[in-house]
Design an enzyme around this catalytic site. Sequence first.
Site, short mmCIF file in Angstrom:
data_model
loop_
_atom_site.label_atom_id
_atom_site.label_comp_id
_atom_site.label_asym_id
_atom_site.label_seq_id
_atom_site.Cartn_x
_atom_site.Cartn_y
_atom_site.Cartn_z
N LYS A 1 0.84 -1.20 0.00
CA LYS A 1 0.00 0.00 0.00
C LYS A 1 0.88 1.25 0.00
CE LYS A 1 -3.73 -1.90 2.92
NZ LYS A 1 -4.89 -1.75 2.02
N ARG B 1 -10.02 -11.70 2.56
CA ARG B 1 -10.88 -12.79 2.09
C ARG B 1 -10.19 -14.15 2.23
NH1 ARG B 1 -11.38 -10.00 -3.63
NH2 ARG B 1 -11.17 -8.24 -2.20
#
Length: 507
Positions: free
Chosen positions: A286, A360
């Site tokens: 990020k 996820r």
Amino acid sequence: MLWPRKERVSMKIRIVSEDPAQLEVGWLVVGMFEDQPDPPSWLSETPGADTIRRLIASRDLSGGLGEASALHAMLGPSSGSMLVVGLGPSDRFGMGEAFDSGVLVGKRLGGRSRESVGLVVPEVGARAPELASAMLQGVLVGTSGPGLAKSEPARFPFQELRVCVPPGSSSELGQIEQTLGRAEILGRAINLARELVNLPPGRKTPSLLADRIRTEAGLADLTVTIWDQDRIRRERFGGLLGVSAGSDEPPAFVILDWLGAADPQAPALALVGKGITFDSGGLSLKPSASMEDMKADMSGAAIVTAAMTAIARLELPVNVRAFLPLAENMTGGRAMKLGDVLTMRNGKTVEVMNTDAEGRLILADALSYAAEQAPSRIIDLATLTGSCMVALGPKVAGLFSNDETTAQAVQSAAEAVGERLWPLPMDVDFRESLKSPVADLKNVGSKWGGASIAGKFLEEFVAGRPWAHLDIAGPAWADSDSSTRDAGGTGCFVRTLVRLAEEGVTP
């Protein structure tokens, strides 16, 4: 080193039924609606009644939601001060507005120690008990600030809060008394979720967070099981192991049990919370600015933990089990790489095409394991996608489900407590972009409809059980301070989960 457990300062709360104008408190909190032409009837004979009428006429007191005005010596020369709080339009004053008004009161008056505060229940008829409960929850949240690491506290609980039911409303007194204990439990649970989210990431590594959850669960008489990395490996949690591989901190998996139903073997409501204690993005790194609030990527686990403590303290006659996968997503030499293939708990293989789509992966294992326990329903909460925030903004959660009854139950519970969510599609075509040439699935798909694609990915791991997924990427964290919200973790959907349990979701 574990961050010291925040001291719970008790606020003495009691309900009184008397003329609010005669209440001997340092501050008296009075709510006014936006469409209210006159002050409340019990104020009409006080010295300040004409002053208040003039302020209403000049719109200096508008009654707008989020507005608060301090008035002094309005009830007499020796009286305390009055805080007039705007409640918004009377026909739109619901549980969410009541909660926000309570937060406003707590923030406005909690900046210094207060010996006594009186809160006058708004004149709303039969809705008074539940709205008073919501306001009290908000006050408890508002008097608890986010400054865990400050050398001096910035927010103080009131020494005493008197919830005042004006004379003539005594029929509501018993009902309000019944809701008061529940409100206090819920307010403290929301604050627990906020505190866990606001902890610095170095103070809540997976093992430290698991220890803290053990402590909180023990205080609430929940049964706690914690798996270490060896047990996680034996249980074939390939997603959790893959995500944590780039960190020096080992993963943990926490199971919380509350078996309150008459039949402890009856199917339980399963709650699953994403617990990424810090998300760097892994090798799909990020930007720095996007990492600033990534200590909050375990909000799902914090909210589920807090809801479980409230369910236990309320002694709800239901069976509820929580499953919390905890990991750091870092960039160490053993970090998972693009193109790696992980094998999940249910045997499905996943090609990793973006290491920043890690939530996820750990949820896949937790959902698979939860489904094996034959629950009545599965509800998961996760700060999962920025796409959901693009679609719904920062204050609304996305709702995804494979079962209409479950979706309606979650939506009904959220509406009942004033929390905001919105159903988003999860049609079969979203599954198409998850196809991989080398594995059963990829962990990312098209850049379009990312929140729905993520939901479709999670559906692969619930074994057809009734399931709902809440993408709370927006409402779990507030970027800035406002009159009704602190910057930082919000503790959203604790109230919804408790309401869901109260409504008897489990048989």
